[in-house]
Design a protein around this motif. Sequence first.
Motif, PDB file in Angstrom:
ATOM      1  N   ARG A  73     -44.065 -26.992 -15.120  1.00  0.00           N
ATOM      2  CA  ARG A  73     -44.917 -26.975 -13.924  1.00  0.00           C
ATOM      3  C   ARG A  73     -46.002 -28.049 -14.033  1.00  0.00           C
ATOM      4  NH1 ARG A  73     -47.490 -22.245 -14.058  1.00  0.00           N
ATOM      5  NH2 ARG A  73     -45.588 -21.078 -14.468  1.00  0.00           N
ATOM      6  N   LEU A  74     -46.617 -28.156 -15.216  1.00  0.00           N
ATOM      7  CA  LEU A  74     -47.660 -29.168 -15.421  1.00  0.00           C
ATOM      8  C   LEU A  74     -47.102 -30.581 -15.241  1.00  0.00           C
ATOM      9  CD1 LEU A  74     -49.745 -28.198 -18.556  1.00  0.00           C
ATOM     10  CD2 LEU A  74     -50.565 -28.572 -16.223  1.00  0.00           C
ATOM     11  N   CYS A  75     -45.888 -30.795 -15.749  1.00  0.00           N
ATOM     12  CA  CYS A  75     -45.283 -32.121 -15.623  1.00  0.00           C
ATOM     13  C   CYS A  75     -45.128 -32.491 -14.153  1.00  0.00           C
ATOM     14  CB  CYS A  75     -43.915 -32.151 -16.311  1.00  0.00           C
ATOM     15  SG  CYS A  75     -44.061 -32.204 -18.101  1.00  0.00           S
ATOM     16  N   ARG A  76     -44.697 -31.509 -13.373  1.00  0.00           N
ATOM     17  CA  ARG A  76     -44.534 -31.836 -11.948  1.00  0.00           C
ATOM     18  C   ARG A  76     -45.892 -32.100 -11.290  1.00  0.00           C
ATOM     19  NH1 ARG A  76     -40.205 -27.469 -10.241  1.00  0.00           N
ATOM     20  NH2 ARG A  76     -40.786 -26.697 -12.300  1.00  0.00           N
ATOM     21  N   ALA A  77     -46.892 -31.277 -11.667  1.00  0.00           N
ATOM     22  CA  ALA A  77     -48.218 -31.446 -11.062  1.00  0.00           C
ATOM     23  C   ALA A  77     -48.810 -32.818 -11.411  1.00  0.00           C
ATOM     24  CB  ALA A  77     -49.153 -30.330 -11.535  1.00  0.00           C
ATOM     25  N   HIS A  78     -48.508 -33.311 -12.617  1.00  0.00           N
ATOM     26  CA  HIS A  78     -49.094 -34.575 -13.070  1.00  0.00           C
ATOM     27  C   HIS A  78     -48.108 -35.729 -12.989  1.00  0.00           C
ATOM     28  CE1 HIS A  78     -52.993 -33.084 -14.515  1.00  0.00           C
ATOM     29  NE2 HIS A  78     -52.319 -31.964 -14.751  1.00  0.00           N
ATOM     30  N   ASP A  79     -46.966 -35.483 -12.323  1.00  0.00           N
ATOM     31  CA  ASP A  79     -46.038 -36.571 -12.101  1.00  0.00           C
ATOM     32  C   ASP A  79     -45.580 -37.193 -13.435  1.00  0.00           C
ATOM     33  OD1 ASP A  79     -44.555 -38.257 -10.579  1.00  0.00           O
ATOM     34  OD2 ASP A  79     -46.173 -39.706 -10.243  1.00  0.00           O
ATOM     35  N   ALA A  80     -45.199 -36.298 -14.363  1.00  0.00           N
ATOM     36  CA  ALA A  80     -44.699 -36.765 -15.665  1.00  0.00           C
ATOM     37  C   ALA A  80     -43.276 -36.263 -15.844  1.00  0.00           C
ATOM     38  CB  ALA A  80     -45.596 -36.228 -16.789  1.00  0.00           C
ATOM     39  N   TRP A  81     -42.463 -37.042 -16.545  1.00  0.00           N
ATOM     40  CA  TRP A  81     -41.110 -36.590 -16.888  1.00  0.00           C
ATOM     41  C   TRP A  81     -41.186 -35.660 -18.091  1.00  0.00           C
ATOM     42  CZ3 TRP A  81     -40.088 -42.461 -16.994  1.00  0.00           C
ATOM     43  CH2 TRP A  81     -39.899 -42.945 -15.686  1.00  0.00           C
ATOM     44  N   LEU A  82     -40.128 -34.839 -18.264  1.00  0.00           N
ATOM     45  CA  LEU A  82     -40.128 -33.878 -19.376  1.00  0.00           C
ATOM     46  C   LEU A  82     -38.862 -34.044 -20.218  1.00  0.00           C
ATOM     47  CD1 LEU A  82     -41.205 -31.398 -20.924  1.00  0.00           C
ATOM     48  CD2 LEU A  82     -40.192 -29.943 -19.153  1.00  0.00           C
ATOM     49  N   LEU A  83     -39.067 -34.230 -21.527  1.00  0.00           N
ATOM     50  CA  LEU A  83     -37.961 -34.248 -22.499  1.00  0.00           C
ATOM     51  C   LEU A  83     -38.100 -33.000 -23.370  1.00  0.00           C
ATOM     52  CD1 LEU A  83     -36.733 -37.163 -24.779  1.00  0.00           C
ATOM     53  CD2 LEU A  83     -37.273 -34.939 -25.768  1.00  0.00           C
ATOM     54  N   VAL A  84     -37.016 -32.246 -23.492  1.00  0.00           N
ATOM     55  CA  VAL A  84     -37.014 -31.076 -24.383  1.00  0.00           C
ATOM     56  C   VAL A  84     -35.868 -31.225 -25.372  1.00  0.00           C
ATOM     57  CG1 VAL A  84     -36.794 -28.576 -24.566  1.00  0.00           C
ATOM     58  CG2 VAL A  84     -38.017 -29.577 -22.620  1.00  0.00           C
ATOM     59  N   ASP A  85     -36.217 -31.162 -26.653  1.00  0.00           N
ATOM     60  CA  ASP A  85     -35.218 -31.238 -27.721  1.00  0.00           C
ATOM     61  C   ASP A  85     -34.935 -29.805 -28.177  1.00  0.00           C
ATOM     62  OD1 ASP A  85     -33.805 -31.493 -30.075  1.00  0.00           O
ATOM     63  OD2 ASP A  85     -35.055 -33.101 -30.880  1.00  0.00           O
ATOM     64  N   ASP A  86     -33.735 -29.331 -27.882  1.00  0.00           N
ATOM     65  CA  ASP A  86     -33.385 -27.936 -28.177  1.00  0.00           C
ATOM     66  C   ASP A  86     -32.423 -27.853 -29.360  1.00  0.00           C
ATOM     67  OD1 ASP A  86     -33.928 -25.293 -27.608  1.00  0.00           O
ATOM     68  OD2 ASP A  86     -32.128 -25.049 -26.390  1.00  0.00           O
ATOM     69  N   ALA A  87     -32.669 -28.703 -30.370  1.00  0.00           N
ATOM     70  CA  ALA A  87     -31.780 -28.778 -31.538  1.00  0.00           C
ATOM     71  C   ALA A  87     -31.525 -27.402 -32.162  1.00  0.00           C
ATOM     72  CB  ALA A  87     -32.381 -29.712 -32.587  1.00  0.00           C
ATOM     73  N   HIS A  88     -32.571 -26.559 -32.203  1.00  0.00           N
ATOM     74  CA  HIS A  88     -32.424 -25.262 -32.884  1.00  0.00           C
ATOM     75  C   HIS A  88     -32.215 -24.108 -31.918  1.00  0.00           C
ATOM     76  CE1 HIS A  88     -33.382 -26.891 -36.840  1.00  0.00           C
ATOM     77  NE2 HIS A  88     -34.141 -27.734 -36.154  1.00  0.00           N
ATOM     78  N   GLY A  89     -32.117 -24.413 -30.639  1.00  0.00           N
ATOM     79  CA  GLY A  89     -31.906 -23.344 -29.655  1.00  0.00           C
ATOM     80  C   GLY A  89     -30.448 -23.225 -29.252  1.00  0.00           C
TER      81      GLY A  89
END
Length: 383
Positions: A196-212
């Motif tokens: 949500r914060l990324c969208r509010a601040h116009d930032a892209w989001l990278l999530v590394d889910d190596a252990h998920g």
Amino acid sequence: MNDTLTDFAQAKIETLQAASLKRSLAPTHRLDGVWVERGGRRLISFSCNDYLGLSHHPKVKAAAIRAIETHGTGAGASRLITGDHPLFAELESKLAAWKGAEAACVFGSGYLANAGVIPTFLGPGDLVVLDELAHACIWAGARLAGAAVIAFRHNDVADLAAKLAESRGGGRRALVATEGVFSMDGDLAPLHEISRLCRAHDAWLLVDDAHGLGVVGGGLGAGRVFPEAHIDLAVGTLSKAIGGYGAYVCGTGPVIDFIKTRTRTVVYSTGLPPANAAAAIAALEVIEAEPERAAAPLAKARAFCAALGLPDAQSAVVPIILGEAQAALAAAAALEEAGLLAVPIRPPTVPDGTARLRIAFSALHPDWAVERLAEAVRPWLRR
Ligand SMILES: *Cc1c(COP(=O)(O)O)cnc(C)c1O
């Protein structure tokens, strides 16, 4: 004037040794998913990331062997030359479906994925905002991009909001990067709030889910841990629960298309051996067919935490933080005496003063081994 390279290395080694920070390789036969042989002794390992025991699964091994017999051992070139084996497209569509994404790109390793993808989309003048505990290869990607790099306090949404508010603007592009399940702590990122914060601040989001991947969420839903979070770049590795080697990035069609034409660790690096893709496809099929296998590591981690009165586990990883490197080394040595392998994790892999045993649970750990581990760890818990 330079010392000789040998003198330089020797002096560095002595400094590390004095601080209990020198590491050394220990040849280890992994006999199956959990038993290992080291120094002539058989131990039960709680240090492998092979959470589902798939590295030794008969179907996964058979798929890899068949692929080697048919396609040989190597890709022969970069994927953009002749190394784009058709198995990659099959694996990529499976991974994309798993993550609920339009498309995927397979990489040689997770390190190469993060080190390659971040500089593909950001450069000098841009901004990368990282969780302070983000994996070393996410930091490496951010630094390679030449962007300004800012860290926010671990999983602290308010701190991320403040950092974004301070530093956004000026028309520069921004990326926030974090992990789905933190590799050394086993806790989960608050991805809904971060997204949500990324969208509010116009930032892209990278999530590394190596252990998920394959572990958190259980069964088929395992890849889609946070179905509503908007993730631009969903990174993961095939080397942990998938039991093999290689990695992936999922995203929209154009994002993946651009990665395949521009990311240096794709363009200038040889394609994954086809057998690794075959093994990963087979591993994903096993996870789909056996949801109870995917649910097991978290259940075992929870049982361990309950036995010791620790906070409930959120993933297959449970840290036992002991403080100084010395303490972690001593605890690991005592566990090894009891036939249990829990390799100590020291700085700089973890922050100073937080050396630990990092316990990783596998679907294949027998209950008696989890109980024995709890008894062996109990005396080391910090009061
Ligand atoms: C293990 C890990 C990597 C590296 O993946 P490899 O495929 O082993 O290179 C990347 N990110 C995180 C969070 C990891 O835990």
